[in-house]
Design an enzyme around this catalytic site. Sequence first.
Site, mmCIF file in Angstrom:
data_model
loop_
_atom_site.group_PDB
_atom_site.id
_atom_site.type_symbol
_atom_site.label_atom_id
_atom_site.label_comp_id
_atom_site.label_asym_id
_atom_site.label_seq_id
_atom_site.Cartn_x
_atom_site.Cartn_y
_atom_site.Cartn_z
ATOM 1 N N ASN A 10 0.862 -1.179 0.000
ATOM 2 C CA ASN A 10 0.000 0.000 0.000
ATOM 3 C C ASN A 10 0.901 1.232 0.000
ATOM 4 O OD1 ASN A 10 -1.792 2.061 0.503
ATOM 5 N ND2 ASN A 10 -2.399 1.338 2.548
ATOM 6 N N LYS A 12 0.070 4.268 -0.233
ATOM 7 C CA LYS A 12 -0.566 5.445 0.383
ATOM 8 C C LYS A 12 -0.373 6.673 -0.526
ATOM 9 C CE LYS A 12 -0.135 3.154 4.792
ATOM 10 N NZ LYS A 12 0.012 3.229 6.251
ATOM 11 N N HIS A 97 -9.467 1.078 5.212
ATOM 12 C CA HIS A 97 -8.171 1.266 5.876
ATOM 13 C C HIS A 97 -8.357 2.213 7.064
ATOM 14 C CE1 HIS A 97 -4.031 2.437 6.606
ATOM 15 N NE2 HIS A 97 -3.687 1.341 5.943
ATOM 16 N N GLU A 99 -6.685 4.598 8.102
ATOM 17 C CA GLU A 99 -6.473 6.022 7.796
ATOM 18 C C GLU A 99 -7.720 6.632 7.170
ATOM 19 O OE1 GLU A 99 -2.847 5.421 5.619
ATOM 20 O OE2 GLU A 99 -1.846 4.871 7.486
ATOM 21 N N GLU A 169 -5.017 -4.905 10.663
ATOM 22 C CA GLU A 169 -3.992 -3.886 10.852
ATOM 23 C C GLU A 169 -4.236 -3.165 12.172
ATOM 24 O OE1 GLU A 169 -2.220 -2.701 6.732
ATOM 25 O OE2 GLU A 169 -3.793 -1.296 7.286
ATOM 26 N N GLY A 175 2.900 2.323 10.756
ATOM 27 C CA GLY A 175 3.842 3.427 10.587
ATOM 28 C C GLY A 175 4.587 3.804 11.859
ATOM 29 N N SER A 215 3.801 -2.130 10.263
ATOM 30 C CA SER A 215 5.254 -2.199 10.408
ATOM 31 C C SER A 215 5.841 -3.558 10.011
ATOM 32 C CB SER A 215 5.674 -1.799 11.827
ATOM 33 O OG SER A 215 5.279 -0.462 12.098
ATOM 34 N N GLY A 236 3.001 -1.124 4.231
ATOM 35 C CA GLY A 236 3.023 0.307 3.933
ATOM 36 C C GLY A 236 4.431 0.769 3.621
ATOM 37 N N GLY A 237 5.089 1.337 4.617
ATOM 38 C CA GLY A 237 6.407 1.943 4.423
ATOM 39 C C GLY A 237 7.412 1.086 3.667
HETATM 40 P P1 13P Z 1 3.261 0.389 7.633
HETATM 41 O O1 13P Z 1 3.772 -0.890 7.024
HETATM 42 O O2 13P Z 1 3.964 1.604 7.148
HETATM 43 O O3 13P Z 1 3.185 0.292 9.126
HETATM 44 O O4 13P Z 1 1.747 0.565 7.116
HETATM 45 C C1 13P Z 1 0.864 -0.482 7.211
HETATM 46 C C2 13P Z 1 -0.359 -0.152 6.453
HETATM 47 O O5 13P Z 1 -1.127 0.723 6.842
HETATM 48 C C3 13P Z 1 -0.626 -0.880 5.214
HETATM 49 O O6 13P Z 1 -1.917 -0.653 4.749
#
Ligand code: 13P
Length: 253
Positions: A10, A12, A97, A99, A169, A175, A215, A236-237
């Site tokens: 993802n 983002k 999600h 967010e 998640e 993050g 993470s 994510g990251g």
């Molecule tokens: P991180 O891997 O950056 O923690 O993000 C996870 C995420 O929200 C994937 O959708």
Amino acid sequence: MTRRPFIAGNWKMNKTVAEALALAREVRNAVSQVRERVEVAIAPPFTALHPVAKVLEDSNVALAAQNCHASESGAFTGEVSAPMLKELGVTWVILGHSERRQFFGETDAGVNRKVAAVLKAGLKPIVCVGETLEEREAGKTLTVVETQLKGALQGFSAAEGAGFVVAYEPVWAIGTGKTATSRQAQEVHAHLRALLAGVWNQETAAQVRIQYGGSVKADNAAELLGQADIDGALVGGASLKANDFAAIVKAAP
Ligand code: 13P
């Protein structure tokens, strides 16, 4: 029942079109050897979906979107519909999600309508659930994810459900560099699978893949992905660097 591991990135709100093209090419090349064993998808921002679709043609990396609107078309300024995504070559849509729930007021009922739109367009949903730190500390994790899961999935048949992907998640792990331990994650995943059996049936629940997100990195992926009910990762990251993402893909059992 063996479930094929599914690793999705993802991105983002990151990457210009030029950057997205470069990263998509690197990812495509870095994961080309895992074709049979692991399913892989990347979710660039809307602006990069069309160009990235071309890069992924004839590759083993599928295209995912990060959201969509519940309606097919209409007066919804700034929104993108599921049929529009389908036209671009999108296969998966991430829905609910944390967010989106936190910053854009998304609700379980709204996620439920988006799941319906995604299915109608011939796309597949990745439905996200997860508790906040406050909810975990109050001992509410399992009830929170139960409400989210049942709210998002209500009204769909077992046949439809078999193709769904659920992503657990924990909000406090996104993050932050704080990963759920494999035991914490497995506990929730097993609970989600039992809930799926209640919503549909055992057979369907055994087919649904449940990703972990929060993470996930190359150095913790193997441990998480080794758990009985963890069938993949939503990254994510670490998905913003091709080598890091490929290492997670390769860590899948
Ligand atoms: P991180 O891997 O950056 O923690 O993000 C996870 C995420 O929200 C994937 O959708």
